[in-house]
Motif scaffolding. Structure first.
Motif, PDB file in Angstrom:
ATOM      1  N   GLU A 119      -9.562  25.830  -0.874  1.00 34.00           N
ATOM      2  CA  GLU A 119      -9.082  27.202  -1.050  1.00 34.00           C
ATOM      3  C   GLU A 119      -7.608  27.214  -1.461  1.00 34.00           C
ATOM      4  OE1 GLU A 119     -10.555  30.258  -0.974  1.00 34.00           O
ATOM      5  OE2 GLU A 119     -12.404  29.067  -1.007  1.00 34.00           O
ATOM      6  N   ASN A 120      -6.825  26.357  -0.862  1.00 33.82           N
ATOM      7  CA  ASN A 120      -5.407  26.262  -1.242  1.00 33.82           C
ATOM      8  C   ASN A 120      -5.262  25.855  -2.706  1.00 33.82           C
ATOM      9  OD1 ASN A 120      -4.495  26.934   1.336  1.00 33.82           O
ATOM     10  ND2 ASN A 120      -4.394  24.806   2.001  1.00 33.82           N
ATOM     11  N   ILE A 121      -6.107  24.937  -3.139  1.00 38.54           N
ATOM     12  CA  ILE A 121      -6.076  24.479  -4.535  1.00 38.54           C
ATOM     13  C   ILE A 121      -6.475  25.617  -5.467  1.00 38.54           C
ATOM     14  CG2 ILE A 121      -7.179  22.922  -6.191  1.00 38.54           C
ATOM     15  CD1 ILE A 121      -7.417  20.903  -3.783  1.00 38.54           C
ATOM     16  N   LYS A 122      -7.539  26.353  -5.117  1.00 37.69           N
ATOM     17  CA  LYS A 122      -7.987  27.458  -5.946  1.00 37.69           C
ATOM     18  C   LYS A 122      -6.923  28.542  -6.074  1.00 37.69           C
ATOM     19  CE  LYS A 122     -12.991  27.055  -5.147  1.00 37.69           C
ATOM     20  NZ  LYS A 122     -14.168  27.714  -4.521  1.00 37.69           N
ATOM     21  N   LYS A 123      -6.132  28.729  -5.041  1.00 34.11           N
ATOM     22  CA  LYS A 123      -5.073  29.740  -5.062  1.00 34.11           C
ATOM     23  C   LYS A 123      -3.806  29.253  -5.772  1.00 34.11           C
ATOM     24  CE  LYS A 123      -6.654  32.001  -0.848  1.00 34.11           C
ATOM     25  NZ  LYS A 123      -6.420  32.199   0.603  1.00 34.11           N
ATOM     26  N   GLY A 124      -3.835  28.034  -6.250  1.00 30.22           N
ATOM     27  CA  GLY A 124      -2.694  27.498  -6.975  1.00 30.22           C
ATOM     28  C   GLY A 124      -1.536  27.087  -6.102  1.00 30.22           C
ATOM     29  N   LEU A 125      -1.795  26.881  -4.812  1.00 28.09           N
ATOM     30  CA  LEU A 125      -0.719  26.485  -3.907  1.00 28.09           C
ATOM     31  C   LEU A 125      -0.371  25.007  -4.079  1.00 28.09           C
ATOM     32  CD1 LEU A 125      -1.948  28.489  -0.811  1.00 28.09           C
ATOM     33  CD2 LEU A 125       0.119  28.944  -2.143  1.00 28.09           C
ATOM     34  N   TYR A 126      -1.314  24.223  -4.526  1.00 24.78           N
ATOM     35  CA  TYR A 126      -1.040  22.847  -4.931  1.00 24.78           C
ATOM     36  C   TYR A 126      -2.199  22.363  -5.791  1.00 24.78           C
ATOM     37  CZ  TYR A 126      -3.504  22.054  -0.410  1.00 24.78           C
ATOM     38  OH  TYR A 126      -4.365  22.084   0.650  1.00 24.78           O
ATOM     39  N   LYS A 127      -1.976  21.242  -6.433  1.00 23.58           N
ATOM     40  CA  LYS A 127      -2.950  20.696  -7.381  1.00 23.58           C
ATOM     41  C   LYS A 127      -4.088  19.966  -6.653  1.00 23.58           C
ATOM     42  CE  LYS A 127       0.544  19.608 -10.926  1.00 23.58           C
ATOM     43  NZ  LYS A 127       1.134  18.475 -11.695  1.00 23.58           N
ATOM     44  N   LEU A 128      -5.134  19.698  -7.409  1.00 26.02           N
ATOM     45  CA  LEU A 128      -6.136  18.754  -6.932  1.00 26.02           C
ATOM     46  C   LEU A 128      -5.454  17.429  -6.596  1.00 26.02           C
ATOM     47  CD1 LEU A 128      -8.981  19.389  -9.500  1.00 26.02           C
ATOM     48  CD2 LEU A 128      -9.296  19.465  -7.015  1.00 26.02           C
ATOM     49  N   PRO A 129      -5.889  16.743  -5.539  1.00 26.42           N
ATOM     50  CA  PRO A 129      -5.244  15.481  -5.153  1.00 26.42           C
ATOM     51  C   PRO A 129      -5.253  14.474  -6.301  1.00 26.42           C
ATOM     52  CG  PRO A 129      -6.756  16.222  -3.446  1.00 26.42           C
ATOM     53  CD  PRO A 129      -6.982  17.104  -4.624  1.00 26.42           C
ATOM     54  N   TRP A 130      -4.076  13.990  -6.637  1.00 28.87           N
ATOM     55  CA  TRP A 130      -3.955  13.126  -7.815  1.00 28.87           C
ATOM     56  C   TRP A 130      -4.720  11.820  -7.637  1.00 28.87           C
ATOM     57  CZ3 TRP A 130      -1.786   8.222  -8.176  1.00 28.87           C
ATOM     58  CH2 TRP A 130      -1.119   7.759  -7.037  1.00 28.87           C
ATOM     59  N   ASP A 131      -4.821  11.334  -6.401  1.00 22.93           N
ATOM     60  CA  ASP A 131      -5.504  10.060  -6.194  1.00 22.93           C
ATOM     61  C   ASP A 131      -7.008  10.184  -6.431  1.00 22.93           C
ATOM     62  OD1 ASP A 131      -5.612  11.695  -3.880  1.00 22.93           O
ATOM     63  OD2 ASP A 131      -6.131   9.967  -2.637  1.00 22.93           O
ATOM     64  N   MET A 132      -7.552  11.397  -6.233  1.00 19.53           N
ATOM     65  CA  MET A 132      -8.980  11.592  -6.448  1.00 19.53           C
ATOM     66  C   MET A 132      -9.313  11.875  -7.909  1.00 19.53           C
ATOM     67  SD  MET A 132     -10.237  13.688  -3.108  1.00 19.53           S
ATOM     68  CE  MET A 132     -10.149  12.918  -1.473  1.00 19.53           C
ATOM     69  N   THR A 133      -8.382  12.468  -8.627  1.00 25.24           N
ATOM     70  CA  THR A 133      -8.647  12.795 -10.030  1.00 25.24           C
ATOM     71  C   THR A 133      -8.243  11.661 -10.971  1.00 25.24           C
ATOM     72  OG1 THR A 133      -6.489  13.894 -10.230  1.00 25.24           O
ATOM     73  CG2 THR A 133      -8.369  15.266  -9.614  1.00 25.24           C
ATOM     74  N   THR A 134      -7.562  10.653 -10.452  1.00 25.32           N
ATOM     75  CA  THR A 134      -7.167   9.496 -11.252  1.00 25.32           C
ATOM     76  C   THR A 134      -8.156   8.367 -10.970  1.00 25.32           C
ATOM     77  OG1 THR A 134      -4.845  10.156 -10.996  1.00 25.32           O
ATOM     78  CG2 THR A 134      -5.259   7.927 -11.825  1.00 25.32           C
ATOM     79  N   LEU A 135      -9.191   8.283 -11.789  1.00 23.33           N
ATOM     80  CA  LEU A 135     -10.286   7.363 -11.498  1.00 23.33           C
ATOM     81  C   LEU A 135      -9.902   5.898 -11.648  1.00 23.33           C
ATOM     82  CD1 LEU A 135     -13.311   9.301 -13.050  1.00 23.33           C
ATOM     83  CD2 LEU A 135     -12.415   9.342 -10.708  1.00 23.33           C
ATOM     84  N   SER A 136      -8.742   5.639 -12.276  1.00 22.17           N
ATOM     85  CA  SER A 136      -8.254   4.264 -12.354  1.00 22.17           C
ATOM     86  C   SER A 136      -7.429   3.893 -11.120  1.00 22.17           C
ATOM     87  CB  SER A 136      -7.403   4.081 -13.618  1.00 22.17           C
ATOM     88  OG  SER A 136      -6.311   4.995 -13.634  1.00 22.17           O
ATOM     89  N   HIS A 137      -7.326   4.809 -10.171  1.00 24.53           N
ATOM     90  CA  HIS A 137      -6.573   4.552  -8.942  1.00 24.53           C
ATOM     91  C   HIS A 137      -7.169   3.344  -8.211  1.00 24.53           C
ATOM     92  CE1 HIS A 137      -4.667   5.183  -5.032  1.00 24.53           C
ATOM     93  NE2 HIS A 137      -3.920   6.148  -5.575  1.00 24.53           N
TER      94      HIS A 137
END
Length: 425
Positions: free
Chosen positions: A73-91
């Motif tokens: 919900e916080n992400i949808k409201k633009g309070l912060y981004k999707l977690p970068w470690d989860m969206t960076t598949l080369s992590h």
């Protein structure tokens, strides 16, 4: 958004398995030790958990789902981004060899840590020193190997604590970003012109979420442990290599971050030199006098109108159904925890001169925000941020009259919180 959400679920399931694996490894170690010594094995945490396995698993899963919903919900409201470690598949956390390596370290550490807990081991550290506060240097919090004073401790810490919380820790800590985002919106501040200080940054994992949301913001990461501070530097460098490789952000390693080894009770920065101070998961390990000294330092280094955010364990009254057992976490070599859960931080921050802001509860954690008035208290025209936050809060949390307030906040997104603290067994 489906792929990151699936990644979150997969990561959490993996951590649940790892957490159970640590308890199983310790249990087997106890049984083999008893066989070899012809002594009766001590009752283990695994046996305690297994005695009520269905309820324990249900509670843990419910807590995870509730806090992930808040996070989303916080992400949808633009309070912060999707977690970068989860969206960076080369992590690296998606690399099976990396996960196996960290798992092996965790299993080994779990055996030693749980043995010390069961046997009420000597909590003293492996060396003596007068260079650090006594409460910090003389105790191996959580019975962890070497306390805060080895690279081995720093390397296993993130995996251990995330497994302890069954995949909730990152989501709980990200609640710290909510009042920061609200403050920036309310004041119209340009992040590129701000300086943020995170005290007691530990391994810097949370700091990478700050960086990913505000890459042009100048930040300072401070910690007492040189080993954890070095790990924080590595983590921030890794974030930059993954997310901002081509940018020169200034600061150390061109990351836009500088590092400072210090106690938060004595911050080597000029008066009114930073715009925000963040403190995550530290106050419960400090005696009350040290907490007050730290709050005084936060006030001193903040610019007028600046923001202080405190995220730590829930306290008495935050989750009424937990109150009866909440103090038991103090048995895990947390000598200041019982004092912490009864400490009125609203009153403490106000006594120094802060205005109270907002309060959020996210599973086993709470986040409080405070602002330094433009005009010191005693005058009639404070900065009024607390009032503005309450009026513009979109139903997220509530104005924090005091940290001892007994009303339960559902946290960002208004999701109900689920009974059953998974840390109390």
């Amino acid at each position: 958004m489906a792929q990151p959400c699936l990644g979150a679920v997969a990561a959490a399931v993996s951590l649940c398995v790892q957490s159970a694996g640590g308890a199983i490894a310790h249990h087997l170690s106890e049984q083999f030790s008893a066989l070899s010594s012809s002594k009766e094995a001590a009752r283990t945490p695994l046996q305690n958990l297994s005695a009520n396995a269905t309820s324990e698993l249900t509670n843990r899963l419910a807590e995870c789902i509730a806090v992930w919903k808040q996070d989303l919900e916080n992400i949808k409201k633009g309070l912060y981004k999707l977690p970068w470690d989860m969206t960076t598949l080369s992590h690296r956390q998606y690399n099976p060899l990396f996960v196996l390596s960290r798992s092996a370290q965790f299993f080994s550490e779990a055996i030693y840590t749980l043995n010390r807990r069961i046997n009420n081991a000597d909590p003293n550290n492996w060396f003596s020193t007068n260079m650090y506060p006594k409460y910090y240097a003389d105790n191996t919090f959580h019975y962890q190997t070497d306390g805060w004073f080895s690279s081995g401790s720093a390397n296993v810490y993130e995996f251990s604590t995330e497994a302890l919380f069954f995949g909730r820790q990152d989501a709980m800590q990200r609640t710290t970003l909510v009042p920061l985002a609200e403050h920036i919106r309310a004041t119209g501040a340009d992040p590129a012109g701000m300086t943020l200080l995170e005290v007691s940054c530990g391994t810097g994992r949370f700091h990478t979420f700050v960086k990913d949301n505000y890459p042009t913001m100048s930040t300072i990461a401070s910690d007492l442990s040189p080993f954890y501070l070095s790990k924080a530097r590595d983590n921030v460098k890794y974030w930059k290599s993954m997310r901002a490789a081509s940018l020169d952000l200034g600061g150390t390693d061109k990351t836009g971050t500088d590092y400072m080894q210090c106690a938060m009770e004595s911050i080597p920065l000029p008066d009114a030199s930073v715009d925000a101070v963040l403190c995550v998961y530290s106050f419960h390990e400090m005696p009350e006098g040290a907490r007050l000294a730290a709050v005084q330092e936060f006030y001193r280094v903040l610019k007028p109108g600046g923001l202080a955010v405190l995220t730590d364990s829930a306290q008495l009254g935050d989750r009424l159904e937990w109150d009866r057992n909440l103090g038991q976490f103090g048995n895990f070599n947390e000598p200041h925890y019982r004092n912490y859960i009864a400490c009125d931080f609203g009153a403490m921050f106000e006594s120094v001169g802060f205005n109270c802001g907002t309060k959020y509860v996210a599973s086993a954690s709470k986040t409080l925000s405070f602002t330094k008035p433009y005009t010191p208290k005693g005058n009639s025209d404070g900065n009024g941020f607390a009032t503005a936050a309450a009026a513009n809060g979109n139903g997220n949390g509530k104005a924090a009259v005091s940290a001892a307030d007994l009303e339960i906040s559902a946290g960002a997104g208004g999701h109900p919180l689920v009974a059953g603290d998974p840390q109390l067994n």
